[in-house]
Design a protein around this motif. Sequence first.
Motif, PDB file in Angstrom:
ATOM      1  N   UNK A 146       5.162 -70.205  61.445  1.00 34.10           N
ATOM      2  CA  UNK A 146       4.401 -70.401  62.670  1.00 34.10           C
ATOM      3  C   UNK A 146       3.806 -69.068  63.097  1.00 34.10           C
ATOM      4  N   UNK A 147       2.485 -68.995  63.202  1.00 32.42           N
ATOM      5  CA  UNK A 147       1.775 -67.790  63.611  1.00 32.42           C
ATOM      6  C   UNK A 147       1.690 -67.738  65.131  1.00 32.42           C
ATOM      7  N   UNK A 148       2.235 -66.685  65.698  1.00 30.77           N
ATOM      8  CA  UNK A 148       2.161 -66.439  67.133  1.00 30.77           C
ATOM      9  C   UNK A 148       1.647 -65.022  67.341  1.00 30.77           C
ATOM     10  N   UNK A 149       0.907 -64.812  68.417  1.00 31.19           N
ATOM     11  CA  UNK A 149       0.366 -63.492  68.711  1.00 31.19           C
ATOM     12  C   UNK A 149       0.803 -63.077  70.098  1.00 31.19           C
ATOM     13  N   UNK A 150       1.329 -61.880  70.187  1.00 29.75           N
ATOM     14  CA  UNK A 150       1.737 -61.301  71.466  1.00 29.75           C
ATOM     15  C   UNK A 150       0.737 -60.210  71.819  1.00 29.75           C
ATOM     16  N   UNK A 151       0.213 -60.284  73.012  1.00 29.94           N
ATOM     17  CA  UNK A 151      -0.729 -59.271  73.458  1.00 29.94           C
ATOM     18  C   UNK A 151      -0.171 -58.550  74.671  1.00 29.94           C
ATOM     19  N   UNK A 152      -0.079 -57.243  74.571  1.00 33.04           N
ATOM     20  CA  UNK A 152       0.298 -56.427  75.720  1.00 33.04           C
ATOM     21  C   UNK A 152      -0.951 -56.320  76.581  1.00 33.04           C
ATOM     22  N   UNK A 153      -0.806 -56.606  77.859  1.00 27.70           N
ATOM     23  CA  UNK A 153      -1.990 -56.594  78.712  1.00 27.70           C
ATOM     24  C   UNK A 153      -2.216 -55.261  79.408  1.00 27.70           C
ATOM     25  N   UNK A 158       2.379 -50.058  68.845  1.00 20.64           N
ATOM     26  CA  UNK A 158       3.348 -50.526  69.837  1.00 20.64           C
ATOM     27  C   UNK A 158       2.908 -51.803  70.546  1.00 20.64           C
ATOM     28  N   UNK A 159       1.637 -52.071  70.585  1.00 18.71           N
ATOM     29  CA  UNK A 159       1.141 -53.231  71.323  1.00 18.71           C
ATOM     30  C   UNK A 159       0.370 -54.152  70.391  1.00 18.71           C
ATOM     31  N   UNK A 160       0.483 -55.411  70.647  1.00 15.87           N
ATOM     32  CA  UNK A 160      -0.194 -56.379  69.804  1.00 15.87           C
ATOM     33  C   UNK A 160       0.681 -56.692  68.616  1.00 15.87           C
ATOM     34  N   UNK A 161       1.226 -57.864  68.553  1.00 14.50           N
ATOM     35  CA  UNK A 161       2.173 -58.222  67.511  1.00 14.50           C
ATOM     36  C   UNK A 161       1.826 -59.581  66.933  1.00 14.50           C
ATOM     37  N   UNK A 162       1.903 -59.685  65.617  1.00 15.67           N
ATOM     38  CA  UNK A 162       1.837 -60.974  64.940  1.00 15.67           C
ATOM     39  C   UNK A 162       3.276 -61.357  64.613  1.00 15.67           C
ATOM     40  N   UNK A 163       3.696 -62.496  65.080  1.00 17.92           N
ATOM     41  CA  UNK A 163       5.032 -62.993  64.772  1.00 17.92           C
ATOM     42  C   UNK A 163       4.878 -64.217  63.894  1.00 17.92           C
ATOM     43  N   UNK A 164       5.453 -64.153  62.709  1.00 15.21           N
ATOM     44  CA  UNK A 164       5.500 -65.296  61.818  1.00 15.21           C
ATOM     45  C   UNK A 164       6.926 -65.803  61.869  1.00 15.21           C
ATOM     46  N   UNK A 165       7.094 -67.005  62.377  1.00 15.76           N
ATOM     47  CA  UNK A 165       8.428 -67.580  62.536  1.00 15.76           C
ATOM     48  C   UNK A 165       8.702 -68.531  61.381  1.00 15.76           C
ATOM     49  N   UNK A 166       9.783 -68.253  60.664  1.00 13.43           N
ATOM     50  CA  UNK A 166      10.131 -69.012  59.481  1.00 13.43           C
ATOM     51  C   UNK A 166      10.306 -70.489  59.809  1.00 13.43           C
ATOM     52  N   UNK A 167       9.798 -71.329  58.947  1.00 13.53           N
ATOM     53  CA  UNK A 167       9.923 -72.771  59.128  1.00 13.53           C
ATOM     54  C   UNK A 167      10.107 -73.406  57.766  1.00 13.53           C
TER      55      UNK A 167
END
Length: 150
Positions: free
Chosen positions: A82-89, A60-69
Amino acid sequence: MEGLQRKPQTGEPRRENLMEEIRQAVKRAGIPEEMIPKVCLSREVSRMAPADTVLLGNEPAGTLLFQMAEENGQTPAGPAWLLQVKQENGSGAPSEWKEYGWISERDIPSFVAELGEIIRYTGKNFLQWMREHEDGFGKTARQYLLQKIK
């Protein structure tokens, strides 16, 4: 690489094929799905995982988002994301997204499998590992990025 930009596009088959390649890479490596972060493949120009995003992972926490380009012009790298990382704190405050850079589509399955392999032997999930080893994530990501991390 010059010329990379976020660009919404239709890409359902492309995203589904890439997610299957990621699943297969994780499976070949023998990594339990709970050892990898939630992986999102998005065609949206947004930092939120839209409802039509293709997902892998149960965490549920910690996500790798690859955004199409798409790239302007032909390069040896081919399609990039585009590699983005979401961290739940964990504090209830809004989560932060961090952009790491562009990664070639063909390298994403290996990157996710390598992350799973690293995390697997720590006994932690992605979020726990990332809190303690953000530098390790950056080091691993740098091996795959088309651009250096700023």
